[in-house]
Scaffold this motif. Structure first.
Motif, short mmCIF file in Angstrom:
data_model
loop_
_atom_site.label_atom_id
_atom_site.label_comp_id
_atom_site.label_asym_id
_atom_site.label_seq_id
_atom_site.Cartn_x
_atom_site.Cartn_y
_atom_site.Cartn_z
N THR A 51 0.73 -1.20 0.05
CA THR A 51 -0.07 0.11 -0.20
C THR A 51 0.86 1.31 -0.08
O THR A 51 1.92 1.28 0.40
CB THR A 51 -0.96 0.07 1.22
OG1 THR A 51 -0.37 0.18 2.49
CG2 THR A 51 -1.68 -1.28 1.19
N SER A 52 0.33 2.35 -0.55
CA SER A 52 1.20 3.68 -0.51
C SER A 52 1.50 4.08 1.06
O SER A 52 2.85 4.60 0.80
CB SER A 52 0.33 4.70 -1.17
OG SER A 52 -1.01 4.86 -0.32
N ILE A 53 0.61 3.84 1.97
CA ILE A 53 1.29 4.39 3.25
C ILE A 53 2.05 3.41 3.85
O ILE A 53 3.09 3.89 4.64
CB ILE A 53 0.12 4.49 4.51
CG1 ILE A 53 0.49 5.30 5.51
CG2 ILE A 53 -0.36 2.96 4.82
CD1 ILE A 53 -0.74 5.78 6.29
N GLN A 54 2.27 2.12 3.36
CA GLN A 54 3.28 1.39 3.67
C GLN A 54 4.75 1.86 3.21
O GLN A 54 5.78 1.46 3.79
CB GLN A 54 3.11 -0.22 3.64
CG GLN A 54 2.02 -0.86 4.50
CD GLN A 54 2.91 -0.95 6.06
OE1 GLN A 54 4.04 -0.66 6.04
NE2 GLN A 54 1.72 -0.88 6.83
N GLU A 55 4.56 2.00 1.83
CA GLU A 55 5.72 2.39 0.91
C GLU A 55 6.43 3.63 1.81
O GLU A 55 7.36 3.90 2.12
CB GLU A 55 5.48 2.60 -0.34
CG GLU A 55 6.46 3.09 -1.35
CD GLU A 55 6.51 3.27 -2.53
OE1 GLU A 55 7.40 3.11 -3.41
OE2 GLU A 55 5.31 3.31 -2.94
N ALA A 56 5.52 4.68 2.13
CA ALA A 56 5.69 5.77 2.86
C ALA A 56 6.56 5.48 4.06
O ALA A 56 7.55 6.23 4.31
CB ALA A 56 4.62 6.67 3.04
N SER A 57 6.02 4.69 4.97
CA SER A 57 6.79 4.30 5.92
C SER A 57 8.02 3.81 5.95
O SER A 57 8.86 3.92 6.79
CB SER A 57 5.64 3.28 7.15
OG SER A 57 5.78 1.80 6.47
N VAL A 58 8.50 3.06 5.04
CA VAL A 58 9.52 2.55 4.70
C VAL A 58 10.39 3.69 4.45
O VAL A 58 11.57 3.78 4.95
CB VAL A 58 9.63 1.71 3.50
CG1 VAL A 58 11.13 1.15 2.81
CG2 VAL A 58 8.99 0.26 3.66
N PHE A 59 10.22 4.82 3.36
CA PHE A 59 10.86 5.85 3.33
C PHE A 59 11.14 6.84 4.34
O PHE A 59 12.26 7.29 4.64
CB PHE A 59 10.22 6.71 2.11
CG PHE A 59 10.28 6.22 0.92
CD1 PHE A 59 11.20 5.65 0.39
CD2 PHE A 59 8.96 6.21 0.07
CE1 PHE A 59 11.28 4.98 -0.96
CE2 PHE A 59 8.87 5.76 -1.21
CZ PHE A 59 9.83 5.34 -1.67
N ALA A 60 10.26 6.34 5.55
CA ALA A 60 10.48 7.35 6.70
C ALA A 60 11.72 7.04 7.65
O ALA A 60 11.99 7.96 8.51
CB ALA A 60 9.02 7.31 7.65
N ASP A 61 12.21 5.81 7.55
CA ASP A 61 13.33 5.43 8.50
C ASP A 61 14.22 6.36 8.51
O ASP A 61 14.82 7.12 7.79
CB ASP A 61 13.99 4.31 7.82
CG ASP A 61 15.16 3.62 8.75
OD1 ASP A 61 14.83 3.20 9.74
OD2 ASP A 61 16.10 3.82 8.35
N GLU A 62 14.75 6.69 9.84
CA GLU A 62 15.71 7.76 10.08
C GLU A 62 17.17 7.12 9.97
O GLU A 62 18.14 8.09 9.77
CB GLU A 62 15.65 8.10 11.60
CG GLU A 62 14.60 8.96 11.99
CD GLU A 62 14.74 10.34 11.58
OE1 GLU A 62 15.75 10.79 11.98
OE2 GLU A 62 13.90 10.99 10.98
N ASN A 63 17.50 6.17 10.25
CA ASN A 63 18.93 5.62 10.54
C ASN A 63 19.51 4.72 9.28
O ASN A 63 20.87 4.74 9.12
CB ASN A 63 18.99 4.88 11.57
CG ASN A 63 18.59 5.49 12.99
OD1 ASN A 63 18.99 6.77 13.10
ND2 ASN A 63 17.59 5.03 13.90
N GLY A 64 18.70 3.89 8.48
CA GLY A 64 19.17 2.99 7.57
C GLY A 64 20.28 3.41 6.79
O GLY A 64 21.15 2.75 6.34
#
Length: 422
Positions: free
Chosen positions: A324-337
């Protein structure tokens, strides 16, 4: 045709003390008994090329998770919404996801009890590239590919369908690195020529321990990682190097601490959230995607694979994205990777061959000639790179037929007989 990025004559930045990457949370067996899920889509058991077949399998993901469970903010699809109203909703959801990431760090207490699942295809946008690679390997006897495992992250593909009710607003890329290690250490079958069940059995503890300490005695493992998958591959190889023979990094989102990643993250999230995710049929989805500025540049075979395997069909024939679009956005939000992977690069064992496949810096995730050169030479020993000027970040989608020669074969330092995981 590929070129290469030359090694800099001297280091452009003064070497400053840099912190070590954060250690990954140890892997533990999930609590029994497990409720084993079925494959959410029809099995893909079939011949892939004359010499290769493809089968689908499921394993428990790395346990416990280091991503605390925070419910997803609501972001429903709304018909007949004005562009201004949608833009406001996208900004609000982006801000909420970024705020959640900023307030949480990976949880190393081992107290996150969720059991997630990974789906793997044994042999996706890489599918056409693999098909060309297999055919090339049949003709080029300098190397042999015994098998390839294509790995769905927990919110992507069929994994995303299985885990839909268990996925929250937080996702740390370190957990994807742990998912990769979990498969390699605990579930990768010992033999490459055996028929396998849908649910892969866990290998004996003594085998896992031997792999962690000494690697493999009868196979060579090359891991291909694209975008955030490249970051996860680097974190995994730095954490547990013994099983790895080589890394192939396809424009990974690996950036230095000085990179303006807040702006970059927001740009990708704002692009992901409003994207279209539902179509009346696969045929309609293919037709519209082929005319879009983004998908229209893709190799037609890759786009067909994407429509066939990245979308799920309901009983009415309507199709929607598995991720889903919101799951893709949550992946982009990672602070540290991104930065953790940059720090890890210089600590990858020199024994592990490293191959970079990157577009020109203007089309890369880095958008910086200086950073692009520094990235591919951050660990200079036993490293090569291929610069593919005609490609963009989705290298394997833009040039599937032209990419197959680059990863293996003509470049020294890579195993000639390999089992690949990507």
């Amino acid at each position: 045709m590929s070129h290469s990025i030359p090694r800099p004559r001297q280091q452009r930045h003064s070497p400053l003390p840099t912190p070590k990457p954060t250690p990954l949370l140890p892997l533990l067996p999930p609590p029994e008994p497990l409720a084993y899920p079925a494959l959410p889509c029809p099995s893909r058991d079939r011949r892939f090329t004359d010499a290769y077949s493809v089968t689908a399998h499921i394993i428990p993901a790395a346990f416990p998770r280091s991503s605390p469970f925070i419910p997803l903010p609501a972001f429903p699809d709304r018909d007949h919404e004005s562009k201004d109203d949608r833009r406001v909703r996208v900004e609000q959801c982006t801000n909420e996801l970024l705020s959640l990431q900023a307030r949480h760090v990976p949880d190393h207490s081992g107290s996150q009890p969720r059991v997630l699942w990974n789906v793997l295809n044994r042999y996706e946008t890489f599918e056409s590239t693999l098909r060309h690679l297999f055919r090339a390997s049949d003709q080029d006897k300098r190397y042999r590919i015994d098998e390839v495992w294509a790995f769905d992250a927990v919110q992507h593909g069929d994994s995303g369908l299985i885990n839909a009710q268990q996925l929250g607003a937080l996702f740390f890329w370190s957990d994807h690195a742990r998912d990769i290690l979990n498969f390699i250490l605990n579930f990768l079958p010992e033999k490459t020529d055996s028929a396998l069940p849908t649910h892969l059995p866990r290998v004996p503890a003594r085998v896992s321990e031997a792999r962690e300490k000494h690697g493999f005695s009868e196979r060579q493992l090359v891991v291909i990682g694209h975008s955030f998958g490249g970051c996860a591959a680097v974190l995994a190889a730095r954490s547990t190097p013994a099983p790895f023979s080589g890394l192939i990094l396809v424009d990974p989102v690996i950036v230095p601490p000085s990179f303006p990643q807040d702006e970059s993250k927001r740009q990708y999230m704002v692009g992901a959230l409003p994207r279209r995710s539902v179509w009346p049929s696969r045929a309609e989805a293919y037709s519209l995607m082929s005319k879009s500025p983004f998908f229209g540049t893709w190799d037609p075979d890759v786009l067909r694979d994407y429509v066939d395997y990245a979308l799920v069909e309901d009983s009415s024939g309507r199709v929607s994205l598995k991720c889903t679009s919101i799951q893709e956005a949550s992946v982009f939000a990672d602070e540290n990777g991104r930065i953790e992977a940059w720090l890890a690069l210089s600590q990858i064992e020199n024994r592990i061959a490293m191959k970079w496949i990157v577009p020109s810096w203007e089309a890369s995730v880095l958008r910086s000639d200086e950073f692009a050169q520094e990235r591919v030479w951050r660990r200079p020993e036993n490293a090569t790179n291929a610069l593919i000027r005609k490609a963009a970040h989705m290298v394997e989608a833009d040039l599937a037929q032209g990419l197959h020669y680059s990863p293996l074969g003509s470049h020294e330092g890579y195993p000639r007989q390999s089992a690949g995981s990507g």
